[in-house]
Design an enzyme around this catalytic site. Structure first.
Site, short mmCIF file in Angstrom:
data_model
loop_
_atom_site.label_atom_id
_atom_site.label_comp_id
_atom_site.label_asym_id
_atom_site.label_seq_id
_atom_site.Cartn_x
_atom_site.Cartn_y
_atom_site.Cartn_z
N SER B 56 -22.14 31.34 -48.97
CA SER B 56 -22.17 32.81 -48.92
C SER B 56 -22.51 33.25 -50.42
O SER B 56 -21.81 32.71 -51.46
CB SER B 56 -20.92 33.54 -48.47
OG SER B 56 -20.75 33.38 -47.12
N GLU B 63 -29.60 48.47 -58.25
CA GLU B 63 -30.10 49.17 -57.12
C GLU B 63 -29.71 49.03 -55.98
O GLU B 63 -30.12 49.63 -55.04
CB GLU B 63 -31.59 48.94 -56.91
CG GLU B 63 -32.33 49.32 -58.42
CD GLU B 63 -32.45 48.36 -59.57
OE1 GLU B 63 -31.68 47.19 -59.16
OE2 GLU B 63 -33.19 48.48 -60.37
N SER B 64 -28.36 48.23 -55.71
CA SER B 64 -27.67 48.04 -54.68
C SER B 64 -27.25 46.33 -54.55
O SER B 64 -26.42 46.03 -55.37
CB SER B 64 -28.04 48.53 -53.38
OG SER B 64 -28.13 50.27 -53.31
N HIS B 69 -25.94 34.37 -46.31
CA HIS B 69 -25.16 33.32 -45.76
C HIS B 69 -26.10 32.59 -44.99
O HIS B 69 -26.96 32.79 -44.14
CB HIS B 69 -24.19 34.49 -44.40
CG HIS B 69 -23.63 35.55 -45.17
ND1 HIS B 69 -22.34 35.31 -46.05
CD2 HIS B 69 -23.54 36.66 -45.18
CE1 HIS B 69 -22.00 36.40 -46.45
NE2 HIS B 69 -22.63 37.08 -45.96
N CYS B 84 -31.63 51.04 -53.50
CA CYS B 84 -31.58 52.55 -53.62
C CYS B 84 -32.52 52.87 -54.70
O CYS B 84 -32.68 54.04 -55.12
CB CYS B 84 -30.41 53.21 -53.67
SG CYS B 84 -29.62 52.59 -55.10
#
Lengths: 122, 122
Positions: B56, B63-64, B69, B84
């Protein structure tokens, strides 16, 4: 019936009070509470404040992750809950909606990792 | 036309060689390369190995985020790219598909954070 490895919920939280979206510590507290309510095993959490405002955060759980990105200026938070375990997702989602004080919410649910039936995966 | 704050891509990578899905360092290298190819500003990356196998990981970008996984036993990786900003998402997606060696991919794209036009948000 098709079998899947995980479930992914995209949660749109609109019309949240801006004050709940500004501080990384507030978002972290809400996401950790949601993870706990779901029965998840928390691995770590990382939260950041962005300039001029807004929070990005992730809680890694043994069963996958929760993330949040907030826009206080729009009263909006984008939350993701990705789980590959047997968790009580509804309990977590209730904490998220209530914690951020969303007056309007949208939720989309996706199954991730479809296993090919023909290969006999169990 | 409706305006949105972000774009979220759910990338399903099937039929990947298991060897590419086992080590956190491999997944981290691929996601960081994808973030760089997109032109993202990398804030931090956190990757974990799970027992008996699987990875993981999350790369937080200004920007996010990107997350992954992996299930080596199924040759499958679930990758998310949430942005974003004005990023070259296609460049990043190409790195992800190629890096994990996926023979079969599915991709779904969602707009996140619809701004109410009636409020005149710009």
């Amino acid at each position: 019936m098709a079998d899947y490895l995980g479930i992914h919920i995209l949660l749109e939280l609109h019309e949240c009070p801006a004050d709940r979206l500004r501080l990384p510590g507030d978002s972290e507290r809400i996401l950790l509470a949601a993870a706990a309510a779901m029965g998840a095993t928390i691995v770590e959490s990382r939260f950041h404040a962005f300039s001029p405002h807004g929070v990005s955060g992730v809680v890694v759980i043994a069963e996958s992750h929760l993330t949040v990105h907030t826009w206080p200026e729009y009263g909006y938070a984008a939350v993701d809950v990705f789980s590959c375990g047997q968790l009580d997702l509804e309990a977590g989602l209730a904490i998220l909606r209530e914690g951020f004080g969303a007056a309007q919410t949208e939720q989309q649910t996706f199954r991730r990792g479809r296993l090919p039936v023909t290969r006999g995966h169990r």
